[in-house]
Design an enzyme around this catalytic site. Structure first.
Site, mmCIF file in Angstrom:
data_model
loop_
_atom_site.group_PDB
_atom_site.id
_atom_site.type_symbol
_atom_site.label_atom_id
_atom_site.label_comp_id
_atom_site.label_asym_id
_atom_site.label_seq_id
_atom_site.Cartn_x
_atom_site.Cartn_y
_atom_site.Cartn_z
ATOM 1 C CG HIS A 1 -1.933 1.059 1.288
ATOM 2 N ND1 HIS A 1 -3.109 0.938 1.984
ATOM 3 C CD2 HIS A 1 -1.953 2.306 0.747
ATOM 4 C CE1 HIS A 1 -3.813 2.059 1.878
ATOM 5 N NE2 HIS A 1 -3.126 2.918 1.138
ATOM 6 C CG HIS B 1 -1.354 6.166 -2.496
ATOM 7 N ND1 HIS B 1 -2.488 5.951 -3.242
ATOM 8 C CD2 HIS B 1 -1.633 5.719 -1.241
ATOM 9 C CE1 HIS B 1 -3.417 5.409 -2.469
ATOM 10 N NE2 HIS B 1 -2.927 5.251 -1.248
ATOM 11 C CG HIS C 1 -7.680 3.318 -0.284
ATOM 12 N ND1 HIS C 1 -7.003 2.761 -1.336
ATOM 13 C CD2 HIS C 1 -6.779 4.090 0.387
ATOM 14 C CE1 HIS C 1 -5.736 3.179 -1.308
ATOM 15 N NE2 HIS C 1 -5.571 3.984 -0.271
ATOM 16 C CD GLU D 1 -7.656 6.410 4.769
ATOM 17 O OE1 GLU D 1 -8.200 6.421 3.654
ATOM 18 O OE2 GLU D 1 -6.565 6.998 5.000
ATOM 19 C CG ASP E 1 -1.560 5.615 2.798
ATOM 20 O OD1 ASP E 1 -1.827 5.385 1.607
ATOM 21 O OD2 ASP E 1 -2.399 6.093 3.601
ATOM 22 C CG ASP E 2 -0.042 8.911 0.620
ATOM 23 O OD1 ASP E 2 0.029 8.870 -0.622
ATOM 24 O OD2 ASP E 2 -1.045 8.558 1.263
HETATM 25 N N1 HPA Z 1 -6.697 7.237 1.431
HETATM 26 C C1 HPA Z 1 -7.368 7.656 0.368
HETATM 27 N N2 HPA Z 1 -6.785 8.173 -0.705
HETATM 28 C C2 HPA Z 1 -5.457 8.284 -0.706
HETATM 29 C C3 HPA Z 1 -4.704 7.879 0.380
HETATM 30 C C4 HPA Z 1 -5.364 7.301 1.490
HETATM 31 O O1 HPA Z 1 -4.775 6.896 2.496
HETATM 32 N N3 HPA Z 1 -3.413 8.136 0.057
HETATM 33 C C5 HPA Z 1 -3.399 8.669 -1.170
HETATM 34 N N4 HPA Z 1 -4.642 8.767 -1.650
HETATM 35 ZN ZN ZN Z 2 -3.752 4.767 0.592
#
Ligand code: HPA
Ligand code: ZN
Length: 335
Positions: A14, A16, A194, A197, A275-276
């Site tokens: 996971h 991006h 996703h 969350e 994630d990011d």
């Molecule tokens: N959630 C939703 N969209 C996203 C995320 C995330 O954690 N990271 C990058 N786009």
């Molecule tokens: Zn994500």
């Protein structure tokens, strides 16, 4: 535990790629491409990374991606991430990209996919790290827009293993994308989404039942539905959990309150991911360390996150067996 975590083989599911854009590279690309950004230094960019929820992050994240114009930019972005993977002993990674973030600004789909995939090929050859690419539809946009993106991806089907769903979960539930996910599955793509969350456990159930997903990204709100948790456990439906992301976006207020270790001990196929990482303050090793600091675990439990990720990955059974053996051999040095 830190030396054990550092050298532990890791698999990321996971990530991006646009979220791995560090402020220094953002500045370099802004200069190279003559793009104005509303910051005067990388330090100022970092200081702006204070988020109150998912949307407050997404607004800044989409703005940051504006500096990515040429194939070389996507190549450089991906290469910087793969070098970080090497440092963290990531042996395999499955990368998301958001085509619509770029095609919406007039950048060709081809420019994006070629830059990313050439970089990944180089990383396989020179760093020995394997990878896959998953493209995500932006859920705040329409289903017809996602359908158009799916059509754009067909000529590059050999480079893209699956499709996912990201961006604003609130108000954009999985069922909005039932038709395009059916088309994607018919075209031979694996699907993920996703869910759970910021949105409710119901989104997880609907992603499984209506989108046919093989993994849930995040999924931490599953605990609000006891029957769902039991089903996730029985079916070994993987959850790609992102601990530092969840803290930064206030899904949990403190790491001590995070439920990932509880879910691991209940026997769910949970994994640790970044994630990011450029926005949330850490790559894979940082995420493992943050979880282990707040929730003391055995070596076996820490290695289980990698074993789960291998199981949940989209590689061949033979590759899975090789990576499982590598991880177990590493663990055997400690137990
Ligand atoms: N959630 C939703 N969209 C996203 C995320 C995330 O954690 N990271 C990058 N786009
Ligand atoms: Zn994500």
């Amino acid at each position: 535990m830190k030396p054990f975590i550092q050298k532990l083989p890791k698999v990321e599911l996971h990530l991006h790629i646009e979220g791995s854009l560090e402020p220094e590279l953002m500045f370099e690309l802004a200069k190279r491409n003559n793009i104005d950004i509303p910051f005067s230094s990388p330090e100022e960019v970092r200081a702006a990374y204070q988020f109150s929820n998912l949307q407050s992050f997404l607004d800044i994240y989409y703005q940051g991606a504006n500096v990515l114009i040429h194939e070389q930019d996507f190549f450089d972005l991906t290469w910087a991430y793969m070098l970080r993977c090497k440092q963290d002993n990531v042996i395999h990674t499955e990368i998301f990209f958001d085509p619509q973030t770029h095609t919406g600004r007039g950048i060709a789909f081809e420019t994006v996919i070629n830059g990313i995939s050439k970089s990944l090929e180089k990383a396989q050859q020179e760093l020995g790290i394997s990878s896959q690419i998953i493209m995500c539809f932006l859920r705040h946009l329409s289903e017809p827009a996602a359908m158009e993106t799916l059509l754009q991806a067909l000529p590059f089907k050999d480079k893209i293993v699956g499709v996912g769903l990201d961006s604003s979960e609130q108000g954009h539930p999985p069922e909005k994308f039932m038709n395009v996910f059916r088309e994607a599955r018919n075209a031979g793509f694996i699907t993920v989404a996703h869910a759970g969350e910021e949105g409710p456990a119901l989104n997880i159930r609907n992603a499984i039942d209506l989108l046919g997903v093989q993994r849930i990204d995040h999924g931490v709100r599953c605990v609000e539905d006891v029957a769902l948790v039991e089903e996730l456990k029985q079916t070994r439906m993987p959850l790609t959990v992102c601990p530092l992301s969840n803290l930064k976006l206030k899904v949990f207020q403190q790491m001590e309150q995070h439920n990932i270790v509880q879910l691991l001990r209940q026997g769910l196929c949970v994994t640790i991911n970044s994630d990011d990482p450029a926005y949330f303050g850490g790559y894979m090793t940082d995420n493992f360390n943050a979880v282990a600091d707040a929730h003391p675990m055995s070596y076996q439990e820490l290695a289980q996150f990698t074993l789960n990720a291998i199981e949940a990955s989209f590689i061949s059974d033979q590759e899975k067996a090789r990576m499982t053996e590598q991880t177990n051999e590493y663990l055997a040095q400690y137990v």
